[in-house]
Structures are given as structure tokens and as C-alpha cells.
Write an enzyme that holds these catalytic residues in place. Structure first.
Site, PDB file in Angstrom:
ATOM      1  N   ARG A  37       0.833  -1.355   0.090  1.00  0.00           N
ATOM      2  CA  ARG A  37       0.055  -0.043  -0.049  1.00  0.00           C
ATOM      3  C   ARG A  37       0.617   1.313   0.006  1.00  0.00           C
ATOM      4  O   ARG A  37       0.364   2.511  -0.650  1.00  0.00           O
ATOM      5  CB  ARG A  37      -1.069  -0.085   1.104  1.00  0.00           C
ATOM      6  CG  ARG A  37      -2.014  -1.009   1.242  1.00  0.00           C
ATOM      7  CD  ARG A  37      -2.777  -0.958   2.245  1.00  0.00           C
ATOM      8  NE  ARG A  37      -1.970  -0.957   3.757  1.00  0.00           N
ATOM      9  CZ  ARG A  37      -2.704  -0.736   4.726  1.00  0.00           C
ATOM     10  NH1 ARG A  37      -3.900  -0.404   4.796  1.00  0.00           N
ATOM     11  NH2 ARG A  37      -1.799  -1.154   6.136  1.00  0.00           N
ATOM     12  N   LYS A  90       8.303 -14.280   9.663  1.00  0.00           N
ATOM     13  CA  LYS A  90       7.776 -14.888  11.228  1.00  0.00           C
ATOM     14  C   LYS A  90       6.889 -13.612  11.776  1.00  0.00           C
ATOM     15  O   LYS A  90       7.109 -12.481  11.683  1.00  0.00           O
ATOM     16  CB  LYS A  90       9.062 -14.945  11.787  1.00  0.00           C
ATOM     17  CG  LYS A  90       9.972 -14.069  12.204  1.00  0.00           C
ATOM     18  CD  LYS A  90       9.424 -13.289  13.462  1.00  0.00           C
ATOM     19  CE  LYS A  90      10.277 -12.209  13.925  1.00  0.00           C
ATOM     20  NZ  LYS A  90       9.699 -11.487  14.962  1.00  0.00           N
ATOM     21  N   ASP A 168       6.852 -10.544  19.659  1.00  0.00           N
ATOM     22  CA  ASP A 168       7.365 -10.606  18.187  1.00  0.00           C
ATOM     23  C   ASP A 168       8.747 -10.752  18.403  1.00  0.00           C
ATOM     24  O   ASP A 168       9.440 -11.596  17.362  1.00  0.00           O
ATOM     25  CB  ASP A 168       6.993  -9.209  17.640  1.00  0.00           C
ATOM     26  CG  ASP A 168       7.597  -8.888  16.406  1.00  0.00           C
ATOM     27  OD1 ASP A 168       6.979  -9.305  15.209  1.00  0.00           O
ATOM     28  OD2 ASP A 168       8.555  -8.366  16.232  1.00  0.00           O
TER      29      ASP A 168
END
Length: 308
Positions: A37, A90, A168
Site C-alpha cells: 500500500r 515470522k 514479536d
């Protein structure tokens, strides 16, 4: 074999820093398109959506999906349905069920699906795995602490539900742990700290053990400033081991080990190419499963609001 015609979906910092250099230096690939985007890669045709990209470039053979995990399933399903091999950054998805669905779809289409745990490809990991296969671990401590403001400036998706928060980076540690241990571990207890104004944790303490009661403890924290800490400390029957810098260095009884020079992402893309050539997939969900277990079993503590 001819180079695989590869496209990237979701262009951001990790793509510029890691994916593009690894791809461009691997003669097994030709980077032919991107879909994103907000960003593009100079000299590579770009499209606003994955559907637009596939319509314009039906010759694409494989895609690397690098958008946040909350948005990856739809893109991966579209790519596999269009007959493309898929590389998943990941974590491979927002939920275990999503990735299991993709795994089944890839198998039914005879396509490669690769859950790319990049930290498993750090130089020290396989050397440590071989050492622990011969000298069994008796205790393990994981310390994974970094500064979220440095690594994820202004990125709101990581704080949303499904963004994983401190997991994360923490899942990188878990991907190494599940690779190097010679047996399975199970979460027994956990504490997760959530900022009062966020939906994902900023810190976590995890306590695992195996069937014999050998313990693996992990500390994850996103509030570290100064030097970052990505260490795994192991006591075995005969040695003391320290993996540091996320797997870039390894010491056994204080002596530095000689390690291979190939970086994580070049190794990932070499493996993806080999999987495609072999008609195989590599989708290990154990790191994500441990994160899911932490959210299931973890005690929730509310801490200070996070201010960017």
C-alpha cells in the site's frame, strides 16, 4: 534450474534491510514485482494489491509475504490458490488454525509453504544444536530484552490484538530453543505484563520444563535501553554455554566457537529455493504454539501506559 520469479507482498523496513539484499545476491531468484500500500522497491514493478499484481504478472512463481501477521492469511490463501509457492515471514500467522489451513492447502496443491523462522538460521544455532545432542542440557535460561522504540518506531500493529507485543522478538528466541533442544518442552506458568493502554504485552516471564522436569526459563522485555540482550545460557552435564547476539556468537566454557559466515536471510532464501526444487514444505509451528500457550496460561499484570 532457471531463477524462480519471486514477488514480495508488504514492503517495509525488514524487506529493505534483509529480504532485498538476500534475494538480489541469490542467482536462484528474479525479483519481478511487489504489492504494497505504501512502499515500493526501486526498479521493481509495484502494485497496490496482491490481486492486481497477480492479474498483471501471471508469470510469478513464488511470493514472500511480509505484512503484519494479522493480515497474512488472506494473502497466503490467495497466493496458494493462484498456484504460487509461499514464504511466510515470522510469525507465520496470527493463529495456529490459520497456518494449519494454509499447510493443508499447500499440500493439496503440491506447492511449497515455508514458515521462515529467521533466528534458526543464525550462525551459532546449528553448532549449538550439535553440541547439545552430545552434551545434554540440564538447565536453560533465555534473556531476550530490547528497545521497542528503536526496533519498531511508530508501529501500532505490534500493540494490537494479534500483533504479539514482546513476543514479536521473543518468538525468535523460542524458535531457537525449539530447534536446539533434543526434547520437547511444555509451558508450566507465565506472567505477562500489559501496558494499561495497549492490547499486547510489553514483558513476559515464562517457565517451561520437559517430561523429566528439566527447566527452561525465559525473560522477554521490550523496555531495555542501551545495549540489547539476546542471550541463551545453557548448563549441560559437562559444559557451560552462552549463545549471544541473537545467535551470532557462541561460547563453550568461555571459548569462542568458529561459526559459518552465511547470514540469516541468505540462508532462509537458499532453503526456500531448495524446498521448491524438492517439492517440499517446512512449516514448524512449535514457536507459535508456545506463544499461544503463554496467552492461555499466563497471568495478566497491568503496568504503566506505553508512551512512544
Amino acid at each position: 534450474m532457471k531463477p524462480v520469479k519471486l514477488a514480495i507482498v508488504g514492503v517495509g523496513k525488514i524487506v529493505y534491510d534483509q529480504h532485498v539484499p538476500a534475494i538480489t545476491h541469490n542467482p536462484g531468484y528474479e525479483l519481478v514485482a511487489t504489492a504494497s500500500r505504501n512502499h515500493s522497491i526501486p526498479g521493481v514493478p509495484s502494485y497496490a494489491s496482491i490481486d492486481d499484481m497477480f492479474a498483471a504478472r501471471p508469470d510469478i512463481e513464488a511470493v514472500s509475504l511480509c505484512m503484519p501477521p494479522q493480515y497474512r492469511y488472506k494473502a497466503a490463501h490467495a497466493a496458494l490458490s493462484a498456484g504460487k509457492h509461499v514464504f511466510l515471514e515470522k510469525p507465520p500467522g496470527a493463529t495456529l488454525s490459520e497456518v494449519e489451513s494454509l499447510k493443508s492447502l499447500a499440500a493439496s496443491r503440491g506447492l511449497t509453504l515455508f514458515a521462515s523462522w529467521h533466528s534458526r538460521h543464525a550462525p551459532a544455532v546449528q553448532t549449538l544444536k550439535s553440541h547439545l545432542a552430545k552434551d545434554a542440557p540440564k538447565e536453560m535460561t533465555v534473556i531476550w530484552k530490547e528497545d521497542v522504540r528503536h526496533w519498531h518506531p511508530g508501529q501500532e500493529w505490534i500493540w494490537e490484538a494479534g500483533g504479539l507485543g514482546v513476543f514479536d522478538p521473543g518468538i525468535n528466541a523460542l524458535s531457537i530453543v525449539t530447534e536446539i533442544l533434543p526434547w520437547d518442552i511444555f509451558l508450566r506458568s507465565a506472567t505477562l505484563e500489559f501496558p494499561a493502554n495497549r492490547h499486547s504485552p510489553i514483558a513476559a516471564n515464562l517457565h517451561f520444563e520437559n517430561a523429566a522436569g528439566i527447566k527452561v526459563n525465559a525473560e522477554f522485555d521490550w523496555r531495555q535501553t542501551g545495549e540489547q540482550t539476546w542471550d541463551i545460557l545453557v548448563k549441560t552435564g559437562n559444559s557451560s554455554v552462552r549463545l549471544s547476539k541473537g545467535g551470532s556468537t557462541l561460547q563453550i566454557d568461555g571459548a569462542a566457537c568458529a561459526l559459518p559466515e552465511e547470514g540469516e536471510y541468505p540462508s532462509l532464501y537458499r532453503h526456500f529455493r531448495d524446498l521448491i526444487a524438492a517439492g517440499a514444505s517446512d512449516v514448524d509451528l512449535s514457536p507459535l504454539r508456545h506463544v499461544a500457550d503463554a496467552f492461555m496460561l499466563g497471568k495478566r499484570l497491568v503496568t504503566d501506559p506505553f508512551i512512544e
